[in-house]
Design an enzyme around this catalytic site. Structure first.
Site, short mmCIF file in Angstrom:
data_model
loop_
_atom_site.label_atom_id
_atom_site.label_comp_id
_atom_site.label_asym_id
_atom_site.label_seq_id
_atom_site.Cartn_x
_atom_site.Cartn_y
_atom_site.Cartn_z
N HIS A 146 0.83 -1.22 0.00
CA HIS A 146 0.00 0.00 0.00
C HIS A 146 0.86 1.26 0.00
CE1 HIS A 146 -3.88 -2.07 1.75
NE2 HIS A 146 -3.50 -2.56 0.59
N LYS A 202 -8.61 -2.48 3.58
CA LYS A 202 -8.12 -2.47 4.95
C LYS A 202 -7.33 -3.75 5.20
CE LYS A 202 -10.17 -5.22 6.37
NZ LYS A 202 -10.21 -6.64 5.89
N ARG A 219 -2.97 -13.11 3.77
CA ARG A 219 -3.19 -12.73 5.17
C ARG A 219 -2.48 -13.62 6.19
NH1 ARG A 219 -9.55 -12.17 4.05
NH2 ARG A 219 -8.89 -13.52 2.33
#
Lengths: 364, 364
Positions: free
Chosen positions: B87, B105, B177
């Protein structure tokens, strides 16, 4: 169900005129195998007024002391709703007189006291049970069946529970549960007791390895807990957290999460409506394509009961007493065992607070 | 609603072919003030296949790199579903090219990174928003109205929330993740993000004073969190606890307890059914006489919506971009502020774990 003969019912004596005894005395009246036989108070006038106000049978013996109840040879069992600080003295004294004991929770101020109580009951061959009523609602058994189901629920991973109610000014000033000399465990011993029992129940009564109080509990000026949180950690990684408080709106939620299923109940201690109690379950929940919605909503289950959970508690207790009295059975160990496990966790929360919120190993 | 002219819609470019982008690209197509204009992937073939499989308009430009999307002067805004570790680089680069930013997010690995991102957006006059979709469902506003109501809810005292889902073997091996070089915050950054946002939302976005991670979080062999709990404590005594995990059945509960009311929602992140989302409230709950039942059951509220929450998110974002682009408005501060507050709490949880589960003061 036919009315049983008077002689086959268990005769209860009640010690004191506590508010909670209004509910349990009604349960004793409604339970088919129990009779409300006597009440004792330090003031005979108070006992008489209380008995009349709460629909006690006219045959109920009214005594002006607790000892007279204990000395009445017709009394089989005692319901003890006294402040916790008095449990040790009166339960031990009653057990010595071979009275079976149904005692309000928390049963003791700590496990050391509780062990004296339980040893007294054990050595006198009397049944012990604490007054955790929701254990006896038929819903609880059906919810437990879900939690123990390896297909529908899998392995328990996490429990969140809460019991809060908004105590009024009078309660916060005067109730026994805010007095260090009466119910020194405050909100932890009262509201927290239920959350701890629920966490143990969800874990099939396996004790956690560690208990940690969360920081910043709220105490009153006398040092009694009004609100606190704690976490329980088991050896296998599962975790339970709970919040208990006298300072917020009535709430009694459990969310129990397993590898394959989830249980949700929002009124676990006292059902919204006694006769039709509900809970929700969902198994193998996932999303629809593109994660837009769930593949299913949780199912709501309704469990009906003719008797209230407190009457079912009294009925179960009286059946155990009946077995001991008439068939020479031994007292059922399940109930003192559950009380002791719950009290062990209470003790660990207190110890964790005292140790600056360090995790405390639960002593078996 | 009439179809707006193409020229008045905000033209989106998408960076990468993430799973989550399937949902958001659909939302961009459905949002009345947005156009899906371009997608870039490191592999143009992959981008082409992805666009075809997900119903992208045939006019969508397909690029074989992210930079080509950034360099396209027709692109107004970027949707950035890249791994969190990317990001910082890509959002700063895109902001420098005056692209408005809708980013998945967690927006950053920590607040230090996020501040670089937010400063880049700020100094380039572009809108920033993170992809926390449930904030945009109309139910969220109606629930917030209840939480802010001094009569119906009173003062917030406690929040319990959870977000768990049962990740399969492939996820636990290969998903970004669970990879320390991609989404190093693991379950905390993914599932925990929602619980933290919910806790802040319930507290009307007041930051807690202390954050404490609970002991015994579960990490994978690479040290990435798979499951953890934490507590937030505010100056006035209110408390929030949450549980987030990749290791148990899909669950997304909030119980928010105030002095006078309670809010319960069991699908706060993605409603069971998008078009008819529900929640429950109860105010001034108490017991009937003798504490036999509740004086009321919680009320269930149903909130309907024509657009999905992700389309509403895109619509709101595009409206802000439109205002900046065509009316010279300044970017809306609310969204970067909420992102930053949430990230501050994430940072504090990480710091608490690193400090042996000590409470960590939240740095404003």
């Amino acid at each position: 169900m036919a009315e049983p003969h008077q002689s086959t019912t268990i005769r209860f004596g009640i010690l004191g005129c506590a508010d909670i005894a209004r509910k349990v005395s009604r349960a004793i009246i409604h339970s088919p195998n129990s009779t409300l036989y006597a009440i004792g108070s330090r003031s005979i006038e108070k006992a008489r007024t209380y008995a009349a106000a709460n629909g006690f049978p006219s045959s109920t013996k009214i005594y002006g002391s607790y000892d007279e109840v204990l000395d009445d040879p017709e009394v089989d069992a005692l319901y003890v709703p006294l402040p916790t600080s008095l449990h040790l003295y009166w339960v031990v004294r009653a057990a010595a007189k071979k009275k079976h004991i149904l005692v309000e929770k928390p049963p003791a101020l700590n496990v050391k006291e509780l062990d004296v109580i339980l040893n007294a009951c054990d050595s006198n061959g009397v049944q012990f049970m604490d007054g955790t009523m929701w254990m006896h609602h038929p819903r609880t058994k059906i919810m437990a069946d879900f939690l123990r189901d390896s297909q529908r629920f899998g392995q328990l991973k996490a429990v969140q529970s809460s019991f809060t109610f908004s105590a009024d000014e009078d309660f916060l000033e005067n109730d026994i549960r805010v007095k260090p000399d009466l119910d020194a465990l405050g909100a932890l011993g009262d509201a927290g007791w239920y959350c701890i029992r629920a966490s143990l129940w969800a874990a099939n009564y396996e004790l956690p390895k560690y208990v940690t109080a969360l920081r910043f509990p709220i105490k009153n000026s006398a040092g009694v807990l009004l609100s606190c949180d704690a976490s329980l950690h088991w050896e296998d990684g599962k975790v339970a957290t709970f919040h208990c408080s006298f300072l917020s709106n009535l709430t009694m939620d459990i969310t129990a999460i397993g590898t394959k299923g989830t249980l949700q109940v929002n009124d676990f201690i006292i059902p919204y409506k006694e006769a039709d109690a509900t809970f929700s379950t969902v198994s193998e929940a996932w999303f629809t394509d593109k994660d837009l919605e769930w593949n299913q909503k949780p199912s709501e289950h309704i469990v009906t009961t003719d008797l209230t959970q407190e009457a079912l508690m009294v009925k179960e207790f009286s059946a155990l007493v009946y077995g001991i009295k008439h068939h020479g059975l031994a007292p059922e160990k399940k109930w003192p065992t559950l009380s002791r496990k719950t009290q062990l966790v209470i003790d660990a929360v207190v110890a964790s607070i005292d140790k600056g919120f360090e995790p405390v190993k639960v002593n078996y």
